[in-house]
Design a protein around this motif. Structure first.
Motif, PDB file in Angstrom:
ATOM      1  N   VAL A 326       0.863  -1.200   0.168  1.00 50.27           N
ATOM      2  CA  VAL A 326      -0.008   0.016  -0.135  1.00 50.27           C
ATOM      3  C   VAL A 326       0.831   1.191   0.066  1.00 50.27           C
ATOM      4  N   PHE A 327       0.232   2.361  -0.509  1.00 53.84           N
ATOM      5  CA  PHE A 327       1.179   3.475  -0.756  1.00 53.84           C
ATOM      6  C   PHE A 327       0.431   4.803  -0.138  1.00 53.84           C
ATOM      7  N   PRO A 328      -0.055   4.776   1.168  1.00 54.05           N
ATOM      8  CA  PRO A 328      -0.694   5.933   1.517  1.00 54.05           C
ATOM      9  C   PRO A 328      -0.039   7.319   1.375  1.00 54.05           C
ATOM     10  N   ASP A 329      -1.069   8.228   1.215  1.00 54.75           N
ATOM     11  CA  ASP A 329      -0.413   9.585   1.194  1.00 54.75           C
ATOM     12  C   ASP A 329      -0.420  10.113   2.695  1.00 54.75           C
ATOM     13  N   VAL A 330       0.735  10.360   3.069  1.00 57.80           N
ATOM     14  CA  VAL A 330       0.704  10.754   4.706  1.00 57.80           C
ATOM     15  C   VAL A 330       0.999  12.410   4.720  1.00 57.80           C
ATOM     16  N   SER A 331       0.836  13.024   3.657  1.00 57.34           N
ATOM     17  CA  SER A 331       1.557  14.521   3.645  1.00 57.34           C
ATOM     18  C   SER A 331       0.812  15.368   4.709  1.00 57.34           C
ATOM     19  N   GLU A 332      -0.375  14.982   4.837  1.00 56.21           N
ATOM     20  CA  GLU A 332      -1.320  15.859   6.050  1.00 56.21           C
ATOM     21  C   GLU A 332      -0.817  15.953   7.134  1.00 56.21           C
ATOM     22  N   CYS A 333       0.000  14.900   7.659  1.00 53.01           N
ATOM     23  CA  CYS A 333       0.577  14.726   8.838  1.00 53.01           C
ATOM     24  C   CYS A 333       1.921  15.578   8.975  1.00 53.01           C
ATOM     25  N   TYR A 334       2.475  16.027   8.111  1.00 51.70           N
ATOM     26  CA  TYR A 334       3.901  16.433   8.022  1.00 51.70           C
ATOM     27  C   TYR A 334       3.700  17.888   8.820  1.00 51.70           C
ATOM     28  N   ASP A 335       3.003  18.592   8.742  1.00 50.82           N
ATOM     29  CA  ASP A 335       3.255  20.098   9.375  1.00 50.82           C
ATOM     30  C   ASP A 335       2.735  19.795  11.073  1.00 50.82           C
ATOM     31  N   LYS A 336       1.795  18.828  11.336  1.00 50.18           N
ATOM     32  CA  LYS A 336       1.673  18.343  12.721  1.00 50.18           C
ATOM     33  C   LYS A 336       2.964  17.812  13.247  1.00 50.18           C
ATOM     34  N   LEU A 337       3.575  17.117  12.687  1.00 50.16           N
ATOM     35  CA  LEU A 337       4.989  16.423  13.116  1.00 50.16           C
ATOM     36  C   LEU A 337       5.903  17.373  12.985  1.00 50.16           C
ATOM     37  N   GLY A 338       6.013  18.198  12.115  1.00 50.16           N
ATOM     38  CA  GLY A 338       7.039  19.325  12.102  1.00 50.16           C
ATOM     39  C   GLY A 338       8.304  18.518  11.035  1.00 50.16           C
ATOM     40  N   VAL A 339       7.811  17.865  10.103  1.00 48.93           N
ATOM     41  CA  VAL A 339       8.543  17.000   8.989  1.00 48.93           C
ATOM     42  C   VAL A 339       8.704  17.611   7.673  1.00 48.93           C
ATOM     43  N   SER A 340       9.687  17.504   7.132  1.00 47.32           N
ATOM     44  CA  SER A 340       9.678  18.149   5.585  1.00 47.32           C
ATOM     45  C   SER A 340       9.232  17.348   4.584  1.00 47.32           C
ATOM     46  N   GLY A 341       9.254  16.124   4.834  1.00 46.84           N
ATOM     47  CA  GLY A 341       8.741  15.102   3.817  1.00 46.84           C
ATOM     48  C   GLY A 341       8.932  13.805   4.133  1.00 46.84           C
ATOM     49  N   SER A 342       8.758  12.663   3.354  1.00 49.51           N
ATOM     50  CA  SER A 342       8.662  11.287   3.561  1.00 49.51           C
ATOM     51  C   SER A 342       9.897  10.698   4.374  1.00 49.51           C
ATOM     52  N   ILE A 343      11.137  11.387   3.854  1.00 54.52           N
ATOM     53  CA  ILE A 343      12.180  10.600   4.502  1.00 54.52           C
ATOM     54  C   ILE A 343      12.203  10.967   6.083  1.00 54.52           C
ATOM     55  N   GLU A 344      12.171  12.208   6.482  1.00 57.72           N
ATOM     56  CA  GLU A 344      12.016  12.710   7.659  1.00 57.72           C
ATOM     57  C   GLU A 344      10.916  11.855   8.499  1.00 57.72           C
ATOM     58  N   PHE A 345       9.748  11.887   7.977  1.00 57.59           N
ATOM     59  CA  PHE A 345       8.598  10.990   8.419  1.00 57.59           C
ATOM     60  C   PHE A 345       8.859   9.593   8.912  1.00 57.59           C
ATOM     61  N   SER A 346       9.497   9.042   7.959  1.00 52.07           N
ATOM     62  CA  SER A 346       9.781   7.402   7.935  1.00 52.07           C
ATOM     63  C   SER A 346      10.953   7.282   8.879  1.00 52.07           C
ATOM     64  N   SER A 347      11.732   8.281   9.089  1.00 49.21           N
ATOM     65  CA  SER A 347      12.917   8.182   9.938  1.00 49.21           C
ATOM     66  C   SER A 347      12.450   8.310  11.305  1.00 49.21           C
ATOM     67  N   ARG A 348      11.647   9.500  11.641  1.00 51.74           N
ATOM     68  CA  ARG A 348      11.112   9.582  12.804  1.00 51.74           C
ATOM     69  C   ARG A 348      10.088   8.517  13.280  1.00 51.74           C
ATOM     70  N   LEU A 349       9.460   7.945  12.469  1.00 50.97           N
ATOM     71  CA  LEU A 349       8.542   6.656  12.871  1.00 50.97           C
ATOM     72  C   LEU A 349       9.245   5.497  13.237  1.00 50.97           C
ATOM     73  N   LEU A 350      10.483   5.224  12.339  1.00 49.44           N
ATOM     74  CA  LEU A 350      11.293   4.224  12.769  1.00 49.44           C
ATOM     75  C   LEU A 350      12.065   4.356  14.420  1.00 49.44           C
ATOM     76  N   GLU A 351      12.493   5.733  14.409  1.00 45.60           N
ATOM     77  CA  GLU A 351      13.252   5.895  15.721  1.00 45.60           C
ATOM     78  C   GLU A 351      12.415   6.123  16.886  1.00 45.60           C
ATOM     79  N   GLU A 352      11.153   6.395  16.800  1.00 46.82           N
ATOM     80  CA  GLU A 352      10.280   6.937  17.884  1.00 46.82           C
ATOM     81  C   GLU A 352       9.088   5.831  18.030  1.00 46.82           C
TER      82      GLU A 352
END
Length: 392
Positions: A326-352
């Motif tokens: 599956v290839f969900p669009d998660v961009s609506e979450c970026y501002d809330k998390l304070g991330v700039s894109g999918s790389i930072e989103f994925s990194s934080r998801l893995l680390e946290e």
């Protein structure tokens, strides 16, 4: 030591990098739920493993003869294409056996691309396409699919991307990473755009047996005589038969292109292990019941993970039509998390949250991430629970 320009510019495979990072954390005792690897969690069916073992015991440990693939396997490949895809290929002159599907694609790029040639690449795309094209001097022209159309491109978009430098069009259905599939009439509509044009189609059909909802799969080369004459068709044992680690794939197409690819292979890998070729011959020509068992499991998992992701605020996930992604669009979450894109989103998801996903930036769509549901229902639920908690 100074590296070549091409080696310096080459990016590491994002999917393999995510898998390696998840494995590193797991090695530290951290419980990681990984949606990273595009690899069936089922074992290779027993009769296929037995064929490989029998070949080993029988002394099939020397170079394959011919190097382009042993004749029983090449015939099994030709029979598969005729039986399942309605394509007629001469086993001796139009079929090549390779070290995984990845090598087959690289050899094709090497055989047809000259410096500066353009390769039309629908996004989202498999992470290795643009890198392989670039390694052979090609330039990718990306055509963006829309989430409203399940990321599929239209004939008008394809037409608009063609220039006098266009050499190839890469077509992948069912799609990695998008999980979508082009219906037969959609394949025909895109093929009509290329009719009469000297453009090579690289049709990646790795997931042709992993199709959901009773959909009909259509091979690009089966659309017309012109399509057949201008298409290189790719497949492998990896996905259908859960043979990822065996490293064996195959390609079929015009005899002159297959010959060029064979020559390139003879100067690089010399082909895949002989006993592995005997195993794939058995896979293609033997009992297919376990293929359907795996397909049904993937279909159930795909529907389940899609429902669960769409229940999370900020995530839009199109329903998968095939493959196991599956290839969900998660961009609506970026501002809330304070991330700039999918790389930072994925990194934080893995680390946290200790959940591994593949950033969509590597597939040309930074609004999205890829999740492989080639894992158990238990892991799917554990992982999605963590994603939901992470996004609260």
């Amino acid at each position: 030591m100074k590296l070549s320009r091409r080696a310096s510019e080459l990016k590491e495979s994002a999917t393999l990098a995510v898998s390696a990072k998840a494995a590193q954390l797991a090695g530290q005792g951290i419980d990681v739920v990984s949606f990273g690897a595009g690899e069936p969690d089922f074992d290779t069916p027993e009769h296929i493993k037995q064929a490989g073992w029998t070949a080993l015991e029988g002394g099939e440990t020397k170079y394959a003869k011919p190097a382009s693939g042993i004749r029983p396997l090449k015939q099994a490949v030709a029979d598969k294409f005729k039986r399942e895809n309605g394509l007629e290929y001469d086993a001796n002159s139009q079929v090549l056996v390779t070290v995984g599907g990845k090598e087959a694609l690289f050899l094709a790029f090497a055989a047809i691309i000259d410096e500066g040639d353009e390769v039309i690449l629908p996004a989202p795309y498999w992470v290795s396409y643009p890198e392989q094209a670039a390694l052979n001097g090609g330039r990718s022209v990306v055509v963006q699919g829309e989430v409203s159309n399940s990321y599929k491109i239209t004939p008008d978009q394809l037409e608009a991307a063609i220039t006098d430098r266009t050499k190839a069009f890469v077509f992948n259905s069912p799609n990695n990473p998008g999980g979508f599939m082009y219906e037969p009439d959609e394949v025909e509509g895109l093929a009509e755009v290329l009719e009469g044009r000297d453009i090579v189609v690289l049709s990646d059909e790795m997931y042709d047996r992993i199709v959901f909802g009773g959909r009909e799969f259509k091979s690009w080369a089966g659309v017309s005589e012109h399509a057949y004459e201008n298409t290189i068709t790719f497949n492998a044992g990896s996905k259908t038969y859960s043979m990822t680690g065996w490293r064996i794939g195959y390609a079929a197409g015009p005899a002159d292109v297959i010959k060029a690819m064979s020559n390139l292979q003879s100067q690089t890998t010399s082909g895949t292990a002989t006993f592995v070729q005997h195993a794939l011959a058995t896979a293609l020509s033997g009992d297919q019941s376990e293929v359907e068992t795996m397909r049904q499991a993937f279909e159930e998992r795909g529907a389940h993970i899609c429902r669960r992701l769409n229940a999370i605020s900020g995530i839009v996930c199109p329903e998968p039509a095939g493959a196991f992604y599956v290839f969900p669009d998660v961009s609506e979450c970026y501002d809330k998390l304070g991330v700039s894109g999918s790389i930072e989103f994925s990194s934080r998801l893995l680390e946290e949250a200790h959940v591994a996903v593949v950033p969509g930036e590597a597939s040309g769509m930074d609004d999205c991430v890829r999740l492989s549901f080639a894992t158990s229902m238990e892991n799917i639920d554990r992982g999605v629970d963590r994603i939901a908690d992470f996004l609260k």
